[in-house]
Scaffold this motif. Structure first.
Motif, PDB file in Angstrom:
ATOM      1  N   PRO A   9       0.824  -1.212   0.000  1.00  0.00           N
ATOM      2  CA  PRO A   9       0.000   0.000   0.000  1.00  0.00           C
ATOM      3  C   PRO A   9       0.859   1.263   0.000  1.00  0.00           C
ATOM      4  O   PRO A   9       1.841   1.364   0.730  1.00  0.00           O
ATOM      5  CB  PRO A   9      -0.798  -0.116   1.295  1.00  0.00           C
ATOM      6  CG  PRO A   9      -0.892  -1.587   1.544  1.00  0.00           C
ATOM      7  CD  PRO A   9       0.440  -2.130   1.082  1.00  0.00           C
ATOM      8  N   GLU A  34      -0.411  -6.737   1.045  1.00  0.00           N
ATOM      9  CA  GLU A  34      -0.214  -6.052   2.315  1.00  0.00           C
ATOM     10  C   GLU A  34       1.272  -6.097   2.661  1.00  0.00           C
ATOM     11  O   GLU A  34       1.996  -7.003   2.228  1.00  0.00           O
ATOM     12  CB  GLU A  34      -1.042  -6.707   3.420  1.00  0.00           C
ATOM     13  CG  GLU A  34      -2.546  -6.567   3.218  1.00  0.00           C
ATOM     14  CD  GLU A  34      -3.006  -5.117   3.145  1.00  0.00           C
ATOM     15  OE1 GLU A  34      -2.494  -4.277   3.921  1.00  0.00           O
ATOM     16  OE2 GLU A  34      -3.882  -4.820   2.307  1.00  0.00           O
ATOM     17  N   SER A 118      -7.031  -2.512  10.880  1.00  0.00           N
ATOM     18  CA  SER A 118      -6.341  -2.183   9.638  1.00  0.00           C
ATOM     19  C   SER A 118      -5.934  -0.711   9.668  1.00  0.00           C
ATOM     20  O   SER A 118      -6.416   0.069  10.496  1.00  0.00           O
ATOM     21  CB  SER A 118      -7.267  -2.435   8.443  1.00  0.00           C
ATOM     22  OG  SER A 118      -8.334  -1.500   8.456  1.00  0.00           O
ATOM     23  N   LYS A 120      -6.757   1.445   7.413  1.00  0.00           N
ATOM     24  CA  LYS A 120      -7.977   2.180   7.065  1.00  0.00           C
ATOM     25  C   LYS A 120      -8.823   2.426   8.316  1.00  0.00           C
ATOM     26  O   LYS A 120      -9.330   3.535   8.526  1.00  0.00           O
ATOM     27  CB  LYS A 120      -8.778   1.397   6.027  1.00  0.00           C
ATOM     28  CG  LYS A 120     -10.025   2.108   5.566  1.00  0.00           C
ATOM     29  CD  LYS A 120     -10.756   1.305   4.514  1.00  0.00           C
ATOM     30  CE  LYS A 120     -12.014   2.040   4.090  1.00  0.00           C
ATOM     31  NZ  LYS A 120     -12.806   1.262   3.141  1.00  0.00           N
ATOM     32  N   ASP A 121      -8.970   1.415   9.170  1.00  0.00           N
ATOM     33  CA  ASP A 121      -9.729   1.570  10.412  1.00  0.00           C
ATOM     34  C   ASP A 121      -9.042   2.564  11.351  1.00  0.00           C
ATOM     35  O   ASP A 121      -9.707   3.362  12.014  1.00  0.00           O
ATOM     36  CB  ASP A 121      -9.901   0.226  11.123  1.00  0.00           C
ATOM     37  CG  ASP A 121     -10.804  -0.729  10.356  1.00  0.00           C
ATOM     38  OD1 ASP A 121     -11.614  -0.266   9.528  1.00  0.00           O
ATOM     39  OD2 ASP A 121     -10.696  -1.952  10.593  1.00  0.00           O
ATOM     40  N   VAL A 123      -7.214   5.118  10.519  1.00  0.00           N
ATOM     41  CA  VAL A 123      -7.461   6.472  10.013  1.00  0.00           C
ATOM     42  C   VAL A 123      -8.875   6.913  10.385  1.00  0.00           C
ATOM     43  O   VAL A 123      -9.105   8.067  10.739  1.00  0.00           O
ATOM     44  CB  VAL A 123      -7.205   6.547   8.490  1.00  0.00           C
ATOM     45  CG1 VAL A 123      -7.657   7.879   7.911  1.00  0.00           C
ATOM     46  CG2 VAL A 123      -5.719   6.318   8.198  1.00  0.00           C
ATOM     47  N   GLU A 124      -9.808   5.986  10.363  1.00  0.00           N
ATOM     48  CA  GLU A 124     -11.177   6.302  10.776  1.00  0.00           C
ATOM     49  C   GLU A 124     -11.216   6.679  12.260  1.00  0.00           C
ATOM     50  O   GLU A 124     -11.903   7.624  12.648  1.00  0.00           O
ATOM     51  CB  GLU A 124     -12.100   5.112  10.506  1.00  0.00           C
ATOM     52  CG  GLU A 124     -13.552   5.437  10.719  1.00  0.00           C
ATOM     53  CD  GLU A 124     -14.460   4.322  10.238  1.00  0.00           C
ATOM     54  OE1 GLU A 124     -15.493   4.115  10.899  1.00  0.00           O
ATOM     55  OE2 GLU A 124     -14.160   3.672   9.224  1.00  0.00           O
ATOM     56  N   LEU A 142      -3.007   7.420   0.614  1.00  0.00           N
ATOM     57  CA  LEU A 142      -3.864   6.350   0.123  1.00  0.00           C
ATOM     58  C   LEU A 142      -5.185   6.298   0.896  1.00  0.00           C
ATOM     59  O   LEU A 142      -6.242   6.081   0.319  1.00  0.00           O
ATOM     60  CB  LEU A 142      -3.132   5.009   0.236  1.00  0.00           C
ATOM     61  CG  LEU A 142      -3.889   3.764  -0.189  1.00  0.00           C
ATOM     62  CD1 LEU A 142      -4.191   3.797  -1.692  1.00  0.00           C
ATOM     63  CD2 LEU A 142      -3.087   2.519   0.164  1.00  0.00           C
ATOM     64  N   TYR A 143      -5.119   6.501   2.209  1.00  0.00           N
ATOM     65  CA  TYR A 143      -6.303   6.402   3.063  1.00  0.00           C
ATOM     66  C   TYR A 143      -6.851   7.770   3.471  1.00  0.00           C
ATOM     67  O   TYR A 143      -7.619   7.869   4.422  1.00  0.00           O
ATOM     68  CB  TYR A 143      -5.997   5.555   4.296  1.00  0.00           C
ATOM     69  CG  TYR A 143      -5.697   4.121   3.940  1.00  0.00           C
ATOM     70  CD1 TYR A 143      -6.703   3.282   3.475  1.00  0.00           C
ATOM     71  CD2 TYR A 143      -4.410   3.610   4.041  1.00  0.00           C
ATOM     72  CE1 TYR A 143      -6.439   1.972   3.132  1.00  0.00           C
ATOM     73  CE2 TYR A 143      -4.138   2.294   3.700  1.00  0.00           C
ATOM     74  CZ  TYR A 143      -5.157   1.482   3.249  1.00  0.00           C
ATOM     75  OH  TYR A 143      -4.890   0.182   2.899  1.00  0.00           O
ATOM     76  N   HIS A 144      -6.470   8.815   2.749  1.00  0.00           N
ATOM     77  CA  HIS A 144      -6.895  10.172   3.108  1.00  0.00           C
ATOM     78  C   HIS A 144      -8.412  10.321   3.096  1.00  0.00           C
ATOM     79  O   HIS A 144      -9.105   9.743   2.260  1.00  0.00           O
ATOM     80  CB  HIS A 144      -6.282  11.205   2.167  1.00  0.00           C
ATOM     81  CG  HIS A 144      -6.673  12.601   2.524  1.00  0.00           C
ATOM     82  ND1 HIS A 144      -6.154  13.248   3.613  1.00  0.00           N
ATOM     83  CD2 HIS A 144      -7.581  13.441   1.972  1.00  0.00           C
ATOM     84  CE1 HIS A 144      -6.713  14.450   3.701  1.00  0.00           C
ATOM     85  NE2 HIS A 144      -7.583  14.585   2.716  1.00  0.00           N
ATOM     86  N   ARG A 145      -8.891  11.104   4.028  1.00  0.00           N
ATOM     87  CA  ARG A 145     -10.313  11.463   4.122  1.00  0.00           C
ATOM     88  C   ARG A 145     -10.395  12.965   4.315  1.00  0.00           C
ATOM     89  O   ARG A 145      -9.438  13.588   4.763  1.00  0.00           O
ATOM     90  CB  ARG A 145     -10.948  10.786   5.344  1.00  0.00           C
ATOM     91  CG  ARG A 145     -10.864   9.286   5.361  1.00  0.00           C
ATOM     92  CD  ARG A 145     -11.167   8.716   6.735  1.00  0.00           C
ATOM     93  NE  ARG A 145     -12.282   9.362   7.402  1.00  0.00           N
ATOM     94  CZ  ARG A 145     -13.339   8.726   7.898  1.00  0.00           C
ATOM     95  NH1 ARG A 145     -13.415   7.419   7.808  1.00  0.00           N
ATOM     96  NH2 ARG A 145     -14.301   9.377   8.501  1.00  0.00           N
TER      97      ARG A 145
END
Length: 191
Positions: A9, A34, A118, A120-121, A123-124, A142-145
């Motif tokens: 990633p 991964e 993960s 992603k989680d 970052v959330e 990659l996981y930007h919000r």
């Protein structure tokens, strides 16, 4: 025969894949993996080469360092640190870390027992304001919000990206791809 290039990633194999497709008649398959699989995919034959994030056990592998990535802390846009372009580890002393306290950071607070999650989680969780997470810049992108900010942490070490492949699988085809990665043109020699 298809050349299979795995990538972790945040890695961006696009420019090298384009150059390969322009120069070679052999197909190239990009294989997203991964980070914890980066050595395994070479050993079990799922990939011929891998764009890997170091450190990695390179015994029996050739490994060419490519570039370095800056470390960033991902935090809620509402976090006071989001207003800065850069922070230091001293600025992170009072933070909760969603993926554990990174090496090189001294935390002055007892860490919450977050379950395994993960990136992603994580970052959330950072977006919620409950914790922060330190990642290589490319992974944070990659996981930007919209509800998070990524701020460079100036006194943490960079992460190094590399191209790796098995020593016993070093052939003209892998060397042709190495040449592309090293910037050799179709007319240049290997020397």
């Amino acid at each position: 025969m298809t050349l299979r290039l795995a990538f972790v990633p945040g890695a961006t194999p696009d420019k090298w894949a384009r150059a390969w497709r322009d120069r070679s008649r052999e197909p190239l398959e990009l294989v997203p993996i991964e980070q914890d699989e980066q050595r395994e995919v070479l050993l079990d034959g799922r990939a011929d080469m891998v764009l890997a994030r170091l450190p990695m056990d390179t015994e029996d592998l050739y490994c060419i360092p490519l570039y370095e990535e800056l470390p960033v802390v991902v935090l809620s846009k509402e976090h006071a640190g989001a207003a800065y372009d850069e922070l230091t580890t001293a600025d992170l002393v009072d933070e909760q870390f969603a993926l554990g306290v990174p090496e090189g950071v001294s935390s002055a607070v007892e860490q919450l027992p977050f379950p395994e999650m993960s990136v992603k989680d994580a970052v959330e969780v950072a977006a919620s304001g409950t914790a922060v997470v330190v990642l290589p810049m490319s992974v944070a992108r990659l996981y930007h919000r919209k509800d998070v900010a990524s701020v460079v942490v100036t006194d943490l070490p960079t992460t190094r990206m590399a191209l790796a492949w098995r020593k016993d699988a070093d052939d003209d085809r892998t060397q042709a791809f190495v040449g592309i990665v090293r910037g050799r043109t179709s007319r240049s020699s290997r020397g």
